[in-house]
Design a protein around this motif. Structure first.
Motif, PDB file in Angstrom:
ATOM      1  N   LYS A   1       0.880  -1.248   0.206  1.00  0.00           N
ATOM      2  CA  LYS A   1      -0.228   0.190  -0.234  1.00  0.00           C
ATOM      3  C   LYS A   1       0.976   1.451   0.094  1.00  0.00           C
ATOM      4  N   THR A   2       0.273   1.730  -1.489  1.00  0.00           N
ATOM      5  CA  THR A   2       1.147   3.229  -1.021  1.00  0.00           C
ATOM      6  C   THR A   2       0.995   4.659  -1.729  1.00  0.00           C
TER       7      THR A   2
ATOM      8  N   PRO B   1       3.999   9.705  -7.998  1.00  0.00           N
ATOM      9  CA  PRO B   1       3.012   9.851  -7.220  1.00  0.00           C
ATOM     10  C   PRO B   1       1.095  10.551  -7.289  1.00  0.00           C
ATOM     11  N   HIS B   2       1.077   9.663  -5.723  1.00  0.00           N
ATOM     12  CA  HIS B   2      -0.708  10.116  -6.327  1.00  0.00           C
ATOM     13  C   HIS B   2      -0.772  11.501  -5.039  1.00  0.00           C
ATOM     14  N   GLY B   3      -0.614  12.581  -5.886  1.00  0.00           N
ATOM     15  CA  GLY B   3      -1.578  13.752  -5.114  1.00  0.00           C
ATOM     16  C   GLY B   3      -0.076  14.292  -4.511  1.00  0.00           C
ATOM     17  N   LEU B   4      -0.164  15.217  -3.603  1.00  0.00           N
ATOM     18  CA  LEU B   4       1.255  15.916  -2.840  1.00  0.00           C
ATOM     19  C   LEU B   4       1.521  14.754  -2.062  1.00  0.00           C
ATOM     20  N   LEU B   5       0.332  14.106  -1.340  1.00  0.00           N
ATOM     21  CA  LEU B   5       0.878  12.887  -0.204  1.00  0.00           C
ATOM     22  C   LEU B   5       1.582  11.823  -0.878  1.00  0.00           C
TER      23      LEU B   5
ATOM     24  N   TYR C   1       5.252  12.031   0.441  1.00  0.00           N
ATOM     25  CA  TYR C   1       5.714   9.664   0.938  1.00  0.00           C
ATOM     26  C   TYR C   1       7.698   9.614   0.187  1.00  0.00           C
ATOM     27  N   TRP C   2       7.569   9.947  -0.902  1.00  0.00           N
ATOM     28  CA  TRP C   2       8.630   9.332  -1.994  1.00  0.00           C
ATOM     29  C   TRP C   2       9.986  10.350  -0.947  1.00  0.00           C
TER      30      TRP C   2
ATOM     31  N   LEU D   1      11.114   8.952   2.294  1.00  0.00           N
ATOM     32  CA  LEU D   1      11.915   7.770   1.912  1.00  0.00           C
ATOM     33  C   LEU D   1      12.773   7.654   1.638  1.00  0.00           C
ATOM     34  N   TYR D   2      13.236   8.137   0.294  1.00  0.00           N
ATOM     35  CA  TYR D   2      14.273   9.145  -0.245  1.00  0.00           C
ATOM     36  C   TYR D   2      15.853   8.783   0.556  1.00  0.00           C
ATOM     37  N   PRO D   3      15.952   8.436   1.799  1.00  0.00           N
ATOM     38  CA  PRO D   3      17.042   8.436   2.314  1.00  0.00           C
ATOM     39  C   PRO D   3      17.494   7.256   3.058  1.00  0.00           C
ATOM     40  N   ILE D   4      16.218   6.065   3.042  1.00  0.00           N
ATOM     41  CA  ILE D   4      15.855   4.551   3.258  1.00  0.00           C
ATOM     42  C   ILE D   4      16.503   3.770   2.252  1.00  0.00           C
TER      43      ILE D   4
END
Length: 498
Positions: free
Chosen positions: A432-433, A461-465, A469-470, A473-476
């Motif tokens: 779920k993303t 990405p779906h919308g601003l959320l 989200y991306w 999580l980018y550092p991980i």
């Protein structure tokens, strides 16, 4: 294509193609040209592509001929024009920057028309900009129309199509609508959101361009082309939001000029300023049809705006997923890059390995289940646990019973979406993303030996959320995917080539 050739379409009963024609297409590294070339090839035409910079050619078509040339350098054009029957002029100079683009456009058109006439080219087909000539047009729209005049002054018959907003994934005008609507829940909008326009589907644009080759009544004509609806820009953004199931609020204020709003676009979208600024400056001008003769000649089934948006958003038809892997030429010296293409964020890593493609593919095919994902498996486990908390599929489901993967196989929380043995493996996430996600591996044999391994994660990405989200999580992702590539490299170097 057969539908519009049926007997009900009276004017097309005698329609025929001269597939022996030699066609020159300019702007093949651009949006329209890149979509037109394969259509012409599929129809049986002999196609020559004029390319200024071969490194920018994102995809090559096996049945096309390629020539290096520059419309700003006349001497490069005559050898390319020899034997050409018809030429598509799909060039503009905005990519080089706002300053001086009109002068570059005019010089390029003059050179092209002169070379075409000297070579005996029978006609030029040009895609220009829609707008009333007598109106106070922006410098961008005015230059588009003057380019048509310059091409006609060459003496070569010109078919000019004038279009406004083109709706298609990759069109700059559509991408501006996409990014603004996706990323800004509440928009303080300038006066131009009430400007009327007549958007047209990219499918219809390509149909006009292609059919004009075999329609004698189009020679020497200028056609205004648009879709079946007249809309304002604000409505286009609202309808896009509805298609994406996003709630968006537009608040209009009279103090924002096109120039000020262009700076806002620079801030919230990845569209280069060399494109966005002239486009926004042109939004003050109405771009609607005053002449409907194009439909009298071509009888197209015009696609409504809502359907055009649906087609543009259809991931199954995405040029990113369909052509990105065969087309881009990543630089092995650039270990990691991030790009945003057609609404997708692409994080790409490249590595040249000594191992053969088959060896690398076998390692990738064994991923998942008890074998793990090569690096930091506990992070993958934690992500699956979080997914379970939010009602997703959760923990691992293991590997399929058979050793070899096939499209449709499920491996843990991934599904195999595309597979070309020893060449490509694309996995689609079932977690779920806020937007679909993929993990892609491509293996390209190198002339000097070894394999260029391209690892890429894609996220729409779906919308601003989805955007937040991306980036959260980018550092991980950077740690996990970098570690994965290094682990695959070590294992491949230790495995004898099969």
């Amino acid at each position: 294509m057969a539908d519009w050739m049926t007997s009900e379409m009276g004017p097309f009963q005698n329609y025929s193609r001269d597939v022996g024609m030699n066609i020159l297409v300019t702007g093949t590294t651009g949006y329209i040209g890149g979509l037109l070339v394969p259509r012409l090839i599929d129809e049986g035409y002999s196609v020559t592509c004029l390319v200024r910079d071969a490194t920018r050619l994102e995809r090559k078509w096996e049945r096309a001929i390629y020539h290096i040339g520059n419309v700003l350098e006349y001497e490069t054009l005559p050898p390319i024009m020899k034997g050409i029957d018809a030429a598509y002029y799909l060039i503009h100079s905005m990519a080089e920057g706002e300053k001086g683009f009109e002068e570059r456009d005019y010089r390029a058109a003059e050179n092209f028309g002169k070379a075409a006439r000297a070579a005996g080219v029978k006609r030029i087909i040009y895609l220009g900009g829609l707008g009333e000539k007598d109106a106070k047009l922006s410098s961008h729209l005015a230059s588009r129309q003057k380019v048509g005049d310059i091409l006609r002054a060459s003496g070569v018959p010109v078919t000019e199509f004038q279009a406004g907003v083109v709706i298609g994934s990759g069109s700059m005008s559509f991408e501006m609508i996409r990014y603004l609507t996706e990323r800004v829940p509440v928009m303080i909008t300038p006066r131009w959101v009430t400007t009327r326009c007549q958007p047209i589907s990219i499918i219809n644009v390509l149909e006009y361009l292609e059919r004009s080759l075999s329609e004698p009544r189009s020679v020497g004509r200028t056609f205004e082309i648009g879709g079946p609806e007249v809309m304002i820009y604000g409505d286009m953004m609202r309808k896009y939001a509805q298609a994406r199931q996003l709630k968006r609020l537009l608040i209009r204020v009279p103090v924002l000029t096109p120039r000020l709003s262009s700076y806002w676009v620079d801030l919230v979208t990845p569209i280069p300023a060399s494109y966005s600024h002239p486009l926004i400056e042109g939004l003050r001008s109405e771009v609607i049809l005053h002449d409907t003769s194009a439909q009298d000649i071509f009888w197209l089934d015009l696609i409504p705006f809502d359907e055009a948006v649906r087609q543009a958003l259809d991931i199954s038809g995405s040029t990113v997923l369909a052509g990105y892997w065969d087309g881009t030429r990543p630089d092995p010296k650039q270990a990691m890059s991030i790009k945003i293409v057609e609404g997708m964020i692409i994080e790409e890593r490249c590595k040249v390995l000594e191992a053969a493609p088959g060896t690398i593919f076998q390692i990738l095919e064994e991923s998942g289940g008890e074998n793990g994902w090569h690096y930091a498996n506990w992070i993958w486990e934690l992500r699956a646990l979080v997914d379970r908390w939010f009602g997703g599929i959760g923990m691992r489901r293991g590997r399929p019973a058979v050793e070899k993967l096939i499209p449709g196989s499920t491996v843990d929380f991934w599904q195999v979406e595309a597979l070309k043995r020893d060449r490509l493996l694309r996995l689609r996430s079932e977690l779920k993303t806020p937007g679909p996600a993929w993990l892609q591996f491509e293996m390209r044999p190198q002339a000097a030996g070894g394999t260029l391994l391209i690892q890429a994660s894609l996220f729409q990405p779906h919308g601003l959320l989805g955007v937040l989200y991306w980036y959260a999580l980018y550092p991980i992702h950077r740690i996990v995917f970098s570690g994965m590539l290094k682990a695959i490299t070590r294992r491949a170097n230790q495995t004898p080539n099969g």
